[in-house]
Design a protein around this motif. Structure first.
Motif, mmCIF file in Angstrom:
data_model
loop_
_atom_site.group_PDB
_atom_site.id
_atom_site.type_symbol
_atom_site.label_atom_id
_atom_site.label_comp_id
_atom_site.label_asym_id
_atom_site.label_seq_id
_atom_site.Cartn_x
_atom_site.Cartn_y
_atom_site.Cartn_z
ATOM 1 N N ALA A 179 0.835 -1.211 0.000
ATOM 2 C CA ALA A 179 0.000 0.000 0.000
ATOM 3 C C ALA A 179 0.865 1.255 0.000
ATOM 4 N N PHE A 180 1.964 1.226 0.734
ATOM 5 C CA PHE A 180 2.865 2.381 0.764
ATOM 6 C C PHE A 180 3.377 2.674 -0.647
ATOM 7 N N GLN A 181 3.731 1.624 -1.381
ATOM 8 C CA GLN A 181 4.186 1.812 -2.770
ATOM 9 C C GLN A 181 3.094 2.453 -3.623
ATOM 10 N N LEU A 182 1.859 2.075 -3.357
ATOM 11 C CA LEU A 182 0.733 2.639 -4.098
ATOM 12 C C LEU A 182 0.604 4.142 -3.830
ATOM 13 N N TYR A 183 0.645 4.519 -2.561
ATOM 14 C CA TYR A 183 0.464 5.925 -2.183
ATOM 15 C C TYR A 183 1.692 6.781 -2.511
ATOM 16 N N ASP A 184 2.870 6.195 -2.508
ATOM 17 C CA ASP A 184 4.100 6.932 -2.813
ATOM 18 C C ASP A 184 4.257 7.014 -4.331
ATOM 19 N N ILE A 185 3.459 7.869 -4.926
ATOM 20 C CA ILE A 185 3.342 7.938 -6.390
ATOM 21 C C ILE A 185 4.685 8.174 -7.079
ATOM 22 N N ASN A 186 5.531 9.045 -6.522
ATOM 23 C CA ASN A 186 6.802 9.350 -7.193
ATOM 24 C C ASN A 186 7.962 8.479 -6.708
ATOM 25 N N ASN A 187 7.670 7.494 -5.865
ATOM 26 C CA ASN A 187 8.674 6.523 -5.392
ATOM 27 C C ASN A 187 9.883 7.155 -4.713
ATOM 28 N N ASP A 188 9.650 8.226 -3.942
ATOM 29 C CA ASP A 188 10.784 8.853 -3.246
ATOM 30 C C ASP A 188 10.917 8.398 -1.793
ATOM 31 N N GLY A 189 10.092 7.444 -1.374
ATOM 32 C CA GLY A 189 10.182 6.928 -0.009
ATOM 33 C C GLY A 189 9.308 7.675 0.986
ATOM 34 N N PHE A 190 8.510 8.619 0.496
ATOM 35 C CA PHE A 190 7.599 9.385 1.350
ATOM 36 C C PHE A 190 6.245 9.515 0.669
ATOM 37 N N ILE A 191 5.208 9.577 1.473
ATOM 38 C CA ILE A 191 3.877 9.877 0.954
ATOM 39 C C ILE A 191 3.567 11.309 1.360
ATOM 40 N N LYS A 201 -11.176 15.808 3.370
ATOM 41 C CA LYS A 201 -11.475 15.549 4.786
ATOM 42 C C LYS A 201 -10.858 14.234 5.234
ATOM 43 N N ARG A 202 -10.932 13.212 4.364
ATOM 44 C CA ARG A 202 -10.358 11.904 4.702
ATOM 45 C C ARG A 202 -8.848 12.007 4.857
ATOM 46 N N VAL A 203 -8.190 12.699 3.940
ATOM 47 C CA VAL A 203 -6.732 12.834 4.007
ATOM 48 C C VAL A 203 -6.324 13.687 5.212
ATOM 49 N N ASP A 204 -7.090 14.732 5.507
ATOM 50 C CA ASP A 204 -6.811 15.525 6.717
ATOM 51 C C ASP A 204 -6.840 14.628 7.946
ATOM 52 N N LYS A 205 -7.827 13.771 8.014
ATOM 53 C CA LYS A 205 -7.988 12.855 9.150
ATOM 54 C C LYS A 205 -6.811 11.869 9.213
ATOM 55 N N ILE A 206 -6.429 11.320 8.074
ATOM 56 C CA ILE A 206 -5.309 10.378 8.026
ATOM 57 C C ILE A 206 -4.017 11.065 8.460
ATOM 58 N N PHE A 207 -3.759 12.248 7.933
ATOM 59 C CA PHE A 207 -2.522 12.943 8.277
ATOM 60 C C PHE A 207 -2.504 13.393 9.740
ATOM 61 N N LYS A 213 4.682 16.128 11.914
ATOM 62 C CA LYS A 213 3.999 17.272 11.285
ATOM 63 C C LYS A 213 4.809 17.918 10.152
ATOM 64 N N ASN A 214 5.469 17.090 9.345
ATOM 65 C CA ASN A 214 6.244 17.627 8.219
ATOM 66 C C ASN A 214 5.522 17.464 6.878
ATOM 67 N N HIS A 215 4.246 17.144 6.933
ATOM 68 C CA HIS A 215 3.387 17.041 5.741
ATOM 69 C C HIS A 215 3.793 15.931 4.780
ATOM 70 N N GLN A 216 4.479 14.929 5.307
ATOM 71 C CA GLN A 216 4.778 13.730 4.535
ATOM 72 C C GLN A 216 4.925 12.567 5.498
ATOM 73 N N LEU A 217 4.676 11.376 4.994
ATOM 74 C CA LEU A 217 4.751 10.177 5.822
ATOM 75 C C LEU A 217 5.883 9.292 5.333
ATOM 76 N N ASP A 218 6.737 8.878 6.270
ATOM 77 C CA ASP A 218 7.699 7.849 5.908
ATOM 78 C C ASP A 218 7.022 6.497 6.156
ATOM 79 N N PHE A 219 7.702 5.417 5.813
ATOM 80 C CA PHE A 219 7.060 4.109 5.926
ATOM 81 C C PHE A 219 6.664 3.796 7.369
ATOM 82 N N ASN A 220 7.515 4.157 8.315
ATOM 83 C CA ASN A 220 7.199 3.866 9.719
ATOM 84 C C ASN A 220 5.940 4.574 10.182
#
Length: 190
Positions: free
Chosen positions: A104-116, A147-153, A160-167
């Motif tokens: 799923a992380f690979q799916l969301y990490d559209i540009n494959n830089d290791g962060f969503i 709204k869904r993405v706000d909730k997820i983030f 709070k750096n506006h990106q998610l690493d895998f962990n």
């Protein structure tokens, strides 16, 4: 395995049994079905999107299918061969939670830089909303992709750096079971 053969070779079968969660008989059945749908032994992006459309006739699955296709197409050849297909299906349908989350992380990490990034998550979630159309009634705090993405983030972006690493993604997904349940969307869609 790029060229179409009516049966899997003994070597291919042994390798796939070792590297997937399917047994010999299941692999043979999946292969037979794959060749029936894709006589060339390869599935292109257009055909892949058409399959999704059958499952979501009231929505627009084109964009979501494109994102999923890119994760299935491990070798980035522009087509999905049986080995890629069955490997992805094995993880999404029978894999361990961490394997599913990595997929799923690979799916969301559209540009494959290791962060969503927030924007990447928004693109995927919007494509899911577009795909399901009005089929799913959502609670008011999730009735738009934003709204869904706000909730997820809010749940996952601990630093709070506006990106998610895998962990962050992995730990947040374990806290929010709907993220993991959403993975079942992929079951049976291909």
């Amino acid at each position: 395995m790029g060229k179409s053969q009516s049966k899997l070779s003994a070597e291919d079968l042994a390798e796939l049994q070792k590297n997937t969660y399917f047994d010999k008989k299941e692999l043979q059945q999946w292969y037979k079905g794959f060749l029936k749908d894709c006589p060339s032994g390869q599935l292109n992006q257009e055909e892949f999107a058409r399959i999704y459309k059958q499952f979501f006739p009231f929505g627009n699955p084109k964009q979501f299918a494109e994102y999923v296709f890119k994760v299935f197409d491990k070798d980035k050849s522009g087509t999905i061969e049986f080995r890629e297909f069955i490997g992805a299906l094995s993880i999404t349908s029978r894999g361990k939670l961490d394997e599913k989350l990595e997929w799923a992380f690979q799916l969301y990490d559209i540009n494959n830089d290791g962060f969503i990034t927030y924007d990447e998550m928004l693109q995927i979630v919007q494509s899911i909303y577009d795909m399901t159309g009005e089929m799913v009634k959502l609670p008011p705090d999730e009735d738009t992709a934003q709204k869904r993405v706000d909730k997820i983030f809010a749940l996952m972006d601990l630093d709070k750096n506006h990106q998610l690493d895998f962990n962050e993604f992995k730990e947040g997904s374990k806290k929010d079971p709907t993220i993991v349940q959403a993975l079942s969307l992929y079951d049976g869609l291909v």
